[in-house]
Design a protein around this motif. Structure first.
Motif, mmCIF file in Angstrom:
data_model
loop_
_atom_site.group_PDB
_atom_site.id
_atom_site.type_symbol
_atom_site.label_atom_id
_atom_site.label_comp_id
_atom_site.label_asym_id
_atom_site.label_seq_id
_atom_site.Cartn_x
_atom_site.Cartn_y
_atom_site.Cartn_z
ATOM 1 N N UNK A 125 0.856 -1.186 0.000
ATOM 2 C CA UNK A 125 0.000 0.000 0.000
ATOM 3 C C UNK A 125 0.892 1.236 0.000
ATOM 4 N N UNK A 126 0.547 2.204 -0.815
ATOM 5 C CA UNK A 126 1.279 3.470 -0.818
ATOM 6 C C UNK A 126 0.806 4.315 0.369
ATOM 7 N N UNK A 127 1.639 5.272 0.757
ATOM 8 C CA UNK A 127 1.296 6.127 1.898
ATOM 9 C C UNK A 127 -0.047 6.816 1.701
ATOM 10 N N UNK A 174 -5.868 7.528 2.817
ATOM 11 C CA UNK A 174 -7.237 7.486 2.298
ATOM 12 C C UNK A 174 -8.072 6.476 3.057
ATOM 13 N N UNK A 175 -7.539 5.291 3.274
ATOM 14 C CA UNK A 175 -8.286 4.265 4.000
ATOM 15 C C UNK A 175 -8.736 4.774 5.366
ATOM 16 N N UNK A 176 -7.819 5.315 6.112
ATOM 17 C CA UNK A 176 -8.144 5.791 7.464
ATOM 18 C C UNK A 176 -9.104 6.977 7.412
ATOM 19 N N UNK A 192 -7.067 15.327 0.198
ATOM 20 C CA UNK A 192 -6.062 15.846 -0.735
ATOM 21 C C UNK A 192 -5.385 17.093 -0.182
ATOM 22 N N UNK A 193 -6.166 18.011 0.357
ATOM 23 C CA UNK A 193 -5.583 19.235 0.913
ATOM 24 C C UNK A 193 -4.644 18.927 2.068
ATOM 25 N N UNK A 194 -5.029 18.028 2.950
ATOM 26 C CA UNK A 194 -4.173 17.731 4.101
ATOM 27 C C UNK A 194 -2.942 16.927 3.690
ATOM 28 N N UNK A 195 -3.043 16.146 2.600
ATOM 29 C CA UNK A 195 -1.902 15.342 2.134
ATOM 30 C C UNK A 195 -0.992 16.149 1.212
ATOM 31 N N UNK A 196 -1.529 17.186 0.593
ATOM 32 C CA UNK A 196 -0.729 18.014 -0.303
ATOM 33 C C UNK A 196 -0.750 17.545 -1.748
ATOM 34 N N UNK A 213 -5.840 12.028 -5.347
ATOM 35 C CA UNK A 213 -6.356 11.268 -4.207
ATOM 36 C C UNK A 213 -7.424 10.275 -4.665
ATOM 37 N N UNK A 214 -8.291 10.697 -5.564
ATOM 38 C CA UNK A 214 -9.330 9.799 -6.075
ATOM 39 C C UNK A 214 -8.722 8.641 -6.855
ATOM 40 N N UNK A 215 -7.686 8.922 -7.643
ATOM 41 C CA UNK A 215 -7.022 7.849 -8.388
ATOM 42 C C UNK A 215 -6.397 6.828 -7.434
ATOM 43 N N UNK A 216 -5.735 7.318 -6.392
ATOM 44 C CA UNK A 216 -5.126 6.413 -5.422
ATOM 45 C C UNK A 216 -6.196 5.620 -4.676
#
Length: 79
Positions: free
Chosen positions: A22-24, A29-31, A43-47, A53-56
């Motif tokens: 799993x990528x970071x 996203x899971x959590x 997305x905003x909090x991850x940068x 984010x949707x693709x991941x």
């Protein structure tokens, strides 16, 4: 089961089934989805962009192909 337990479970079963980790961002996203957050907020909090984010997330949800259907709303369907 809480989000962290679900993450640990998926982190243990995905690599042997797919040969990939799993990528970071997928872990985030899971959590965060488990906790009810929207992709834009994640997305905003991850940068990253919402699209990234949707693709991941889409790649994570595609995990269903090895017969572990995931239902959201705070529940894993099969454990």
């Amino acid at each position: 089961m809480d989000a962290e337990a679900a993450l640990a479970w998926l982190d243990a079963i995905i690599p042997p089934q797919t040969g990939e980790q799993l990528r970071d961002l997928q872990k985030v996203i899971l959590v965060q989805v488990w906790l009810g957050r929207k992709y834009l907020d994640i997305a905003h909090s991850y940068g990253c962009t919402e699209g990234h984010a949707k693709d991941a997330g889409s790649q994570l949800w595609d995990f269903q192909e090895i017969n572990y259907p995931i239902l959201w709303g705070g529940q894993l369907a099969r454990l």
